[in-house]
Motif scaffolding. Structure first.
Motif, PDB file in Angstrom:
ATOM      1  N   UNK A   1       0.840  -1.206   0.000  1.00 50.02           N
ATOM      2  CA  UNK A   1       0.000   0.000   0.000  1.00 50.02           C
ATOM      3  C   UNK A   1       0.871   1.250   0.000  1.00 50.02           C
ATOM      4  N   UNK A   2       1.885   1.256   0.836  1.00 52.92           N
ATOM      5  CA  UNK A   2       2.754   2.434   0.925  1.00 52.92           C
ATOM      6  C   UNK A   2       3.508   2.674  -0.383  1.00 52.92           C
ATOM      7  N   UNK A   3       3.916   1.625  -1.048  1.00 53.73           N
ATOM      8  CA  UNK A   3       4.698   1.791  -2.275  1.00 53.73           C
ATOM      9  C   UNK A   3       3.836   2.118  -3.495  1.00 53.73           C
ATOM     10  N   UNK A   4       2.644   1.505  -3.583  1.00 54.84           N
ATOM     11  CA  UNK A   4       1.835   1.626  -4.793  1.00 54.84           C
ATOM     12  C   UNK A   4       0.609   2.524  -4.629  1.00 54.84           C
ATOM     13  N   UNK A   5       0.325   2.961  -3.411  1.00 55.75           N
ATOM     14  CA  UNK A   5      -0.786   3.882  -3.193  1.00 55.75           C
ATOM     15  C   UNK A   5      -2.148   3.291  -3.466  1.00 55.75           C
ATOM     16  N   UNK A   6      -2.280   1.985  -3.310  1.00 54.69           N
ATOM     17  CA  UNK A   6      -3.554   1.293  -3.532  1.00 54.69           C
ATOM     18  C   UNK A   6      -3.611   0.102  -2.579  1.00 54.69           C
ATOM     19  N   UNK A   7      -4.810  -0.436  -2.394  1.00 51.82           N
ATOM     20  CA  UNK A   7      -4.948  -1.584  -1.510  1.00 51.82           C
ATOM     21  C   UNK A   7      -4.101  -2.750  -2.016  1.00 51.82           C
ATOM     22  N   UNK A   8      -3.639  -3.560  -1.090  1.00 53.79           N
ATOM     23  CA  UNK A   8      -2.809  -4.711  -1.467  1.00 53.79           C
ATOM     24  C   UNK A   8      -3.591  -5.667  -2.371  1.00 53.79           C
ATOM     25  N   UNK A   9      -4.881  -5.767  -2.171  1.00 49.26           N
ATOM     26  CA  UNK A   9      -5.713  -6.624  -3.013  1.00 49.26           C
ATOM     27  C   UNK A   9      -5.759  -6.091  -4.443  1.00 49.26           C
ATOM     28  N   UNK A  10      -5.962  -4.791  -4.596  1.00 46.58           N
ATOM     29  CA  UNK A  10      -6.040  -4.182  -5.918  1.00 46.58           C
ATOM     30  C   UNK A  10      -4.730  -4.334  -6.687  1.00 46.58           C
ATOM     31  N   UNK A  11      -3.622  -4.149  -6.018  1.00 37.23           N
ATOM     32  CA  UNK A  11      -2.314  -4.287  -6.679  1.00 37.23           C
ATOM     33  C   UNK A  11      -2.131  -5.712  -7.197  1.00 37.23           C
ATOM     34  N   UNK A  12      -2.490  -6.692  -6.388  1.00 37.82           N
ATOM     35  CA  UNK A  12      -2.385  -8.081  -6.820  1.00 37.82           C
ATOM     36  C   UNK A  12      -3.333  -8.415  -7.959  1.00 37.82           C
ATOM     37  N   UNK A  13      -4.567  -7.906  -7.868  1.00 37.05           N
ATOM     38  CA  UNK A  13      -5.551  -8.154  -8.929  1.00 37.05           C
ATOM     39  C   UNK A  13      -5.112  -7.546 -10.253  1.00 37.05           C
ATOM     40  N   UNK A  14      -4.542  -6.361 -10.205  1.00 31.40           N
ATOM     41  CA  UNK A  14      -4.087  -5.707 -11.447  1.00 31.40           C
ATOM     42  C   UNK A  14      -3.000  -6.532 -12.132  1.00 31.40           C
ATOM     43  N   UNK A  15      -2.122  -7.144 -11.353  1.00 30.20           N
ATOM     44  CA  UNK A  15      -1.088  -8.003 -11.951  1.00 30.20           C
ATOM     45  C   UNK A  15      -1.737  -9.225 -12.594  1.00 30.20           C
TER      46      UNK A  15
END
Length: 157
Positions: A82-96
């Motif tokens: 979250x701190x690095x990507x500015x989005x929820x950890x779930x959203x970052x994983x889903x986008x990948x």
């Protein structure tokens, strides 16, 4: 989960992040939100760790029966996403996943330090941005994420 399903979940999570905004976020807000999450977990007998932090300051932390120190490690790793990507950890994983990739291969970050799995959610203050991170660890990732969203929605009214 199919690509269409992933795209739908991504749109839903993006909307949650857009809608769940605070006007201010104080240490007392962190306490009330953390207590609400613990109460929900107690009512449902969920083995979760709950964590709220602003930068390096831990504002709230509780570990329910059934959790282990490994849950604390998951909290740390999700918070870093979250701190690095500015989005929820779930959203970052889903986008990948939506790109047919994995978080690990897409970003080449050490898995011992970063986990793009559901459960860490940015606390955003309107016209300010992300000021804290609220995290749940102990359930399947979609359930960790859903519990945080439920508590944020209830707290914000």
């Amino acid at each position: 989960m199919s690509t269409d399903d992933i795209d739908g979940v991504i749109a839903q999570v993006e909307q949650q992040e857009h809608d769940l905004l605070f006007t201010t976020f104080t240490n007392d807000d962190a306490w009330r939100l953390g207590c609400l999450l613990v109460e929900l977990a107690q009512e449902r007998d969920l083995p979760v760790t709950v964590d709220i932090r602003r930068g390096t300051q831990q504002l709230f932390h509780a570990a329910r029966p059934g959790t282990t120190p490994d849950n604390d490690s998951w909290v740390e790793r999700k918070v870093r996403v979250v701190e690095r990507f500015g989005a929820s950890s779930y959203l970052v994983g889903l986008r990948a996943r939506a790109k047919g990739s994995t978080f690990a291969s897409q970003h080449d970050l050490p898995l011992q330090q970063f986990a793009a799995h559901g459960g860490a959610f940015p606390v955003r203050v309107r016209d300010v941005g992300i000021v804290a991170v609220v995290t749940v660890s102990g359930l399947p990732q979609a359930d960790d994420h859903a519990l945080v969203v439920e508590a944020l929605a209830a707290h914000l009214g």
